[in-house]
Design a protein around this motif. Structure first.
Motif, PDB file in Angstrom:
ATOM      1  N   VAL A  82       8.748  30.649  -7.064  1.00 24.42           N
ATOM      2  CA  VAL A  82       8.241  30.004  -5.850  1.00 24.42           C
ATOM      3  C   VAL A  82       7.623  28.651  -6.182  1.00 24.42           C
ATOM      4  N   LEU A  83       6.853  28.601  -7.268  1.00 23.20           N
ATOM      5  CA  LEU A  83       6.226  27.344  -7.680  1.00 23.20           C
ATOM      6  C   LEU A  83       7.256  26.234  -7.867  1.00 23.20           C
ATOM      7  N   ALA A  84       8.394  26.580  -8.419  1.00 23.01           N
ATOM      8  CA  ALA A  84       9.425  25.582  -8.683  1.00 23.01           C
ATOM      9  C   ALA A  84      10.015  25.009  -7.401  1.00 23.01           C
ATOM     10  N   ARG A  85       9.886  25.736  -6.289  1.00 25.87           N
ATOM     11  CA  ARG A  85      10.516  25.316  -5.039  1.00 25.87           C
ATOM     12  C   ARG A  85       9.538  24.720  -4.036  1.00 25.87           C
ATOM     13  N   VAL A  86       8.235  24.772  -4.321  1.00 26.28           N
ATOM     14  CA  VAL A  86       7.232  24.280  -3.381  1.00 26.28           C
ATOM     15  C   VAL A  86       6.714  22.924  -3.851  1.00 26.28           C
ATOM     16  N   VAL A  87       6.737  21.945  -2.946  1.00 27.97           N
ATOM     17  CA  VAL A  87       6.356  20.579  -3.286  1.00 27.97           C
ATOM     18  C   VAL A  87       5.277  20.109  -2.319  1.00 27.97           C
ATOM     19  N   PRO A  88       4.099  19.683  -2.815  1.00 26.11           N
ATOM     20  CA  PRO A  88       3.096  19.102  -1.920  1.00 26.11           C
ATOM     21  C   PRO A  88       3.646  17.857  -1.238  1.00 26.11           C
ATOM     22  N   THR A  89       3.255  17.645   0.011  1.00 26.29           N
ATOM     23  CA  THR A  89       3.770  16.501   0.752  1.00 26.29           C
ATOM     24  C   THR A  89       2.727  16.021   1.741  1.00 26.29           C
ATOM     25  N   SER A  90       3.022  14.919   2.419  1.00 28.88           N
ATOM     26  CA  SER A  90       2.134  14.376   3.453  1.00 28.88           C
ATOM     27  C   SER A  90       2.528  14.940   4.813  1.00 28.88           C
ATOM     28  N   ARG A  91       1.664  14.775   5.789  1.00 25.24           N
ATOM     29  CA  ARG A  91       2.024  15.220   7.138  1.00 25.24           C
ATOM     30  C   ARG A  91       3.245  14.447   7.644  1.00 25.24           C
ATOM     31  N   ARG A  92       3.316  13.148   7.344  1.00 29.86           N
ATOM     32  CA  ARG A  92       4.443  12.351   7.829  1.00 29.86           C
ATOM     33  C   ARG A  92       5.766  12.908   7.320  1.00 29.86           C
ATOM     34  N   LYS A  93       5.828  13.241   6.031  1.00 30.70           N
ATOM     35  CA  LYS A  93       7.077  13.776   5.490  1.00 30.70           C
ATOM     36  C   LYS A  93       7.346  15.185   5.995  1.00 30.70           C
ATOM     37  N   ALA A  94       6.272  15.944   6.231  1.00 30.12           N
ATOM     38  CA  ALA A  94       6.453  17.274   6.814  1.00 30.12           C
ATOM     39  C   ALA A  94       7.016  17.151   8.234  1.00 30.12           C
ATOM     40  N   GLU A  95       6.547  16.175   8.978  1.00 31.31           N
ATOM     41  CA  GLU A  95       7.076  15.935  10.330  1.00 31.31           C
ATOM     42  C   GLU A  95       8.565  15.612  10.274  1.00 31.31           C
ATOM     43  N   GLU A  96       8.942  14.762   9.311  1.00 30.62           N
ATOM     44  CA  GLU A  96      10.344  14.380   9.187  1.00 30.62           C
ATOM     45  C   GLU A  96      11.212  15.595   8.849  1.00 30.62           C
ATOM     46  N   ALA A  97      10.744  16.422   7.916  1.00 33.45           N
ATOM     47  CA  ALA A  97      11.513  17.603   7.526  1.00 33.45           C
ATOM     48  C   ALA A  97      11.591  18.609   8.664  1.00 33.45           C
ATOM     49  N   TYR A  98      10.517  18.776   9.386  1.00 26.89           N
ATOM     50  CA  TYR A  98      10.466  19.709  10.518  1.00 26.89           C
ATOM     51  C   TYR A  98      11.453  19.272  11.598  1.00 26.89           C
ATOM     52  N   ARG A  99      11.465  17.988  11.881  1.00 27.22           N
ATOM     53  CA  ARG A  99      12.374  17.459  12.907  1.00 27.22           C
ATOM     54  C   ARG A  99      13.827  17.575  12.451  1.00 27.22           C
ATOM     55  N   ALA A 100      14.099  17.206  11.195  1.00 21.83           N
ATOM     56  CA  ALA A 100      15.467  17.240  10.686  1.00 21.83           C
ATOM     57  C   ALA A 100      16.021  18.666  10.610  1.00 21.83           C
ATOM     58  N   SER A 101      15.114  19.649  10.500  1.00 17.07           N
ATOM     59  CA  SER A 101      15.543  21.051  10.422  1.00 17.07           C
ATOM     60  C   SER A 101      15.627  21.723  11.778  1.00 17.07           C
ATOM     61  N   GLY A 102      15.420  20.939  12.838  1.00 15.70           N
ATOM     62  CA  GLY A 102      15.585  21.482  14.181  1.00 15.70           C
ATOM     63  C   GLY A 102      14.318  21.956  14.850  1.00 15.70           C
ATOM     64  N   GLY A 103      13.150  21.670  14.258  1.00 13.67           N
ATOM     65  CA  GLY A 103      11.897  22.126  14.857  1.00 13.67           C
ATOM     66  C   GLY A 103      11.358  21.242  15.950  1.00 13.67           C
ATOM     67  N   GLY A 104      11.876  20.015  16.057  1.00 13.18           N
ATOM     68  CA  GLY A 104      11.369  19.080  17.056  1.00 13.18           C
ATOM     69  C   GLY A 104      10.122  18.370  16.560  1.00 13.18           C
ATOM     70  N   GLN A 105       9.144  18.200  17.448  1.00 12.39           N
ATOM     71  CA  GLN A 105       7.902  17.510  17.102  1.00 12.39           C
ATOM     72  C   GLN A 105       6.928  18.494  16.462  1.00 12.39           C
ATOM     73  N   HIS A 228       0.236  13.859  -6.645  1.00 15.26           N
ATOM     74  CA  HIS A 228       0.948  13.798  -7.921  1.00 15.26           C
ATOM     75  C   HIS A 228       1.674  15.104  -8.237  1.00 15.26           C
ATOM     76  N   GLY A 229       1.672  16.056  -7.302  1.00 16.19           N
ATOM     77  CA  GLY A 229       2.512  17.238  -7.446  1.00 16.19           C
ATOM     78  C   GLY A 229       1.809  18.543  -7.747  1.00 16.19           C
ATOM     79  N   LEU A 230       0.482  18.539  -7.952  1.00 15.79           N
ATOM     80  CA  LEU A 230      -0.225  19.776  -8.258  1.00 15.79           C
ATOM     81  C   LEU A 230      -0.590  20.530  -6.974  1.00 15.79           C
ATOM     82  N   ILE A 231      -0.755  21.857  -7.106  1.00 21.18           N
ATOM     83  CA  ILE A 231      -1.117  22.707  -5.974  1.00 21.18           C
ATOM     84  C   ILE A 231      -2.512  23.265  -6.217  1.00 21.18           C
ATOM     85  N   PRO A 232      -3.515  22.926  -5.389  1.00 21.27           N
ATOM     86  CA  PRO A 232      -4.867  23.440  -5.604  1.00 21.27           C
ATOM     87  C   PRO A 232      -4.927  24.945  -5.414  1.00 21.27           C
ATOM     88  N   VAL A 233      -5.733  25.611  -6.255  1.00 17.09           N
ATOM     89  CA  VAL A 233      -5.856  27.064  -6.242  1.00 17.09           C
ATOM     90  C   VAL A 233      -7.221  27.499  -5.703  1.00 17.09           C
TER      91      VAL A 233
END
Length: 239
Positions: A82-105, A228-233
């Motif tokens: 799971v760690l290898a597949r999860v990438v921290p991101t910004s809200r803006r990029k999450a919005e783009e991915a959500y929209r591109a995957s069919g979620g809308g706004q 920078h790619g780390l996931i806080p625990v």
């Protein structure tokens, strides 16, 4: 929200809560037709001294919609696959991915919080004593916090952190200092353990009883490492 030039301590607008953390879930190998499998949104819960008490999360996938799972939060930090597949991101990029995957706004954060249905408690212990019991002369209190992170950092990411935090030498671990009014805050990043890859140790010297600088500063430093790619625990207190 405005940010210190060193990006260490974000200053929140009045009445604004801390923003949520966003992650993209990448597809498993061998599925080139899908660029993003889902979006995860998280928020830590904390004691009054900013140590962690738990984690709220919700995930979205095109086929399943929104759902909440404490097991997913744990897996994001302990399961190598799971760690290898999860990438921290910004809200803006999450919005783009959500929209591109069919979620809308992507819903605003107050709505996203309504999907936090499976709270993941994180055990906390009384602060351990690390270092001298008394603060240096001229300061009211000394606190030491440790933020643990999963995943790893590449050499170029470490170099970027040294530059951002003005670490003295390339051979040293990334570190930095920030004076917040009369308070003094220093930090350094170190590798720890086998599963928790990195720890950020933050020493706060408070000039008075007021501790308002702690939360924004530790949050800001944590966000820099997420970028920078780390996931806080979790966030622990040692003094």
């Amino acid at each position: 929200m405005t940010t210190d030039p060193m990006r260490a301590a974000p200053v929140l607008a009045p009445d604004a809560g801390p923003p949520l953390d966003y992650y993209l879930v990448l597809p498993r190998l061998g599925d080139p037709a899908t660029t993003v499998e889902g979006v995860v949104v998280e928020e830590f819960t904390r004691h009054h001294d900013f140590t962690t008490t738990g984690l709220n999360s919700a995930a979205w996938a095109p086929e399943a919609g929104w759902w909440s799972s404490a097991a997913l939060s744990r897996g994001m930090r302990t399961d190598p696959e799971v760690l290898a597949r999860v990438v921290p991101t910004s809200r803006r990029k999450a919005e783009e991915a959500y929209r591109a995957s069919g979620g809308g706004q992507l819903p605003d954060e107050s709505v996203l919080r309504t999907h936090f249905l499976d709270h993941h408690p994180i055990a906390a212990a009384p602060p351990l004593r690390l270092g001298p019991a008394q603060p240096p002369a001229g300061f009211h209190e000394r606190r030491v916090y440790r933020v643990l992170f999963a995943k790893d950092l590449r050499a170029e990411q470490l170099a970027s952190l040294r530059t951002a935090w003005r670490t003295a030498t390339v051979a040293s671990a990334p570190s930095g200092r920030l004076d917040s009014g009369a308070d003094r805050i220093t930090w350094d990043l170190r590798r720890v353990g086998h599963h928790l890859a990195w720890a950020l140790d933050v020493t706060v010297l408070l000039s008075t009883e007021a501790a308002e600088a702690v939360g924004p500063t530790v949050t800001g430093l944590t966000n820099v490492l997420r970028e920078h790619g780390l996931i806080p625990v979790t966030t622990e207190r040692f003094a």
